[in-house]
Design an enzyme around this catalytic site. Sequence first.
Site, PDB file in Angstrom:
ATOM      1  N   HIS A 161      -7.908   8.359   8.734  1.00  0.00           N
ATOM      2  CA  HIS A 161      -7.886   7.639   7.376  1.00  0.00           C
ATOM      3  C   HIS A 161      -8.677   6.370   7.306  1.00  0.00           C
ATOM      4  O   HIS A 161      -8.589   5.729   8.349  1.00  0.00           O
ATOM      5  CB  HIS A 161      -6.454   7.218   7.129  1.00  0.00           C
ATOM      6  CG  HIS A 161      -5.572   6.358   7.926  1.00  0.00           C
ATOM      7  ND1 HIS A 161      -5.049   7.133   9.060  1.00  0.00           N
ATOM      8  CD2 HIS A 161      -5.488   5.098   7.862  1.00  0.00           C
ATOM      9  CE1 HIS A 161      -4.547   5.997   9.840  1.00  0.00           C
ATOM     10  NE2 HIS A 161      -4.763   4.820   8.977  1.00  0.00           N
ATOM     11  N   GLU A 178      -2.032   3.190  13.616  1.00  0.00           N
ATOM     12  CA  GLU A 178      -0.450   3.621  13.576  1.00  0.00           C
ATOM     13  C   GLU A 178      -0.176   4.993  13.483  1.00  0.00           C
ATOM     14  O   GLU A 178       0.667   5.582  14.243  1.00  0.00           O
ATOM     15  CB  GLU A 178       0.183   2.543  12.567  1.00  0.00           C
ATOM     16  CG  GLU A 178       0.501   1.306  12.866  1.00  0.00           C
ATOM     17  CD  GLU A 178       1.021   0.257  11.785  1.00  0.00           C
ATOM     18  OE1 GLU A 178       1.375   0.858  10.827  1.00  0.00           O
ATOM     19  OE2 GLU A 178       0.629  -0.716  11.957  1.00  0.00           O
TER      20      GLU A 178
HETATM   21  P1  5GP Z   1      -3.159   2.468  10.471  1.00  0.00           P
HETATM   22  O1  5GP Z   1      -2.481   1.357  11.179  1.00  0.00           O
HETATM   23  O2  5GP Z   1      -2.931   3.753  11.171  1.00  0.00           O
HETATM   24  O3  5GP Z   1      -4.976   2.362  10.339  1.00  0.00           O
HETATM   25  O4  5GP Z   1      -2.649   2.669   8.884  1.00  0.00           O
HETATM   26  C1  5GP Z   1      -1.721   3.108   8.693  1.00  0.00           C
HETATM   27  C2  5GP Z   1      -1.238   2.707   7.303  1.00  0.00           C
HETATM   28  O5  5GP Z   1      -0.404   3.506   6.746  1.00  0.00           O
HETATM   29  C3  5GP Z   1      -0.525   1.412   7.138  1.00  0.00           C
HETATM   30  O6  5GP Z   1      -1.369   0.425   6.420  1.00  0.00           O
HETATM   31  C4  5GP Z   1       0.967   1.458   6.617  1.00  0.00           C
HETATM   32  O7  5GP Z   1       1.112   0.630   5.433  1.00  0.00           O
HETATM   33  C5  5GP Z   1       0.469   3.070   5.972  1.00  0.00           C
HETATM   34  N1  5GP Z   1       1.659   3.832   5.883  1.00  0.00           N
HETATM   35  C6  5GP Z   1       2.674   4.120   6.505  1.00  0.00           C
HETATM   36  N2  5GP Z   1       3.702   4.796   6.113  1.00  0.00           N
HETATM   37  C7  5GP Z   1       3.349   5.075   4.930  1.00  0.00           C
HETATM   38  C8  5GP Z   1       3.863   6.018   3.879  1.00  0.00           C
HETATM   39  O8  5GP Z   1       4.935   6.499   4.124  1.00  0.00           O
HETATM   40  N3  5GP Z   1       3.233   6.106   2.862  1.00  0.00           N
HETATM   41  C9  5GP Z   1       2.086   5.218   2.532  1.00  0.00           C
HETATM   42  N4  5GP Z   1       1.542   5.356   1.161  1.00  0.00           N
HETATM   43  N5  5GP Z   1       1.658   4.665   3.402  1.00  0.00           N
HETATM   44  C10 5GP Z   1       2.162   4.568   4.659  1.00  0.00           C
END
Ligand code: 5GP
Length: 116
Positions: free
Chosen positions: A101, A96
């Site tokens: 990360h 997302e």
């Molecule tokens: P991805 O799906 O990109 O691997 O993970 C993105 C992660 O970022 C998700 O688990 C989501 O909950 C987290 N996330 C999204 N926006 C924020 C934010 O503003 N602060 C924090 N601490 N985490 C976030």
Amino acid sequence: MSEQTLFSKIVGKEIPADILYQDELVTAFRDITPKAPTHILIVTNKIIPTVDDVVAEDEAALGRMITVAAKLAKAEGISDDGYRLIINCKEHGGQEVYHIHMHLIGGRRLGHMVGS
Ligand code: 5GP
């Protein structure tokens, strides 16, 4: 200089987050929507959009992500039972936020590695 991302704003303390660790290469903070009792994100301070964009000079930061994950897992008290490290890549990987990360997830028995 790459365009800012949500996570680079957290690294730069422009957006608040529960930061647990920071050094010259990586920053770790709690996920805002935790999927388990421990859910921490470890991000590179440098903006690298996806795993598909990594280059050899990023190896130090990528290796640091794992050593920091292991340290944080011990600090969280989840290292004996185990945990999962996940890096999602692009659309099919469920990424997302386009700033590389690693998810450190644990504190309970996790389900199947890949959902349907
Ligand atoms: P991805 O799906 O990109 O691997 O993970 C993105 C992660 O970022 C998700 O688990 C989501 O909950 C987290 N996330 C999204 N926006 C924020 C934010 O503003 N602060 C924090 N601490 N985490 C976030």
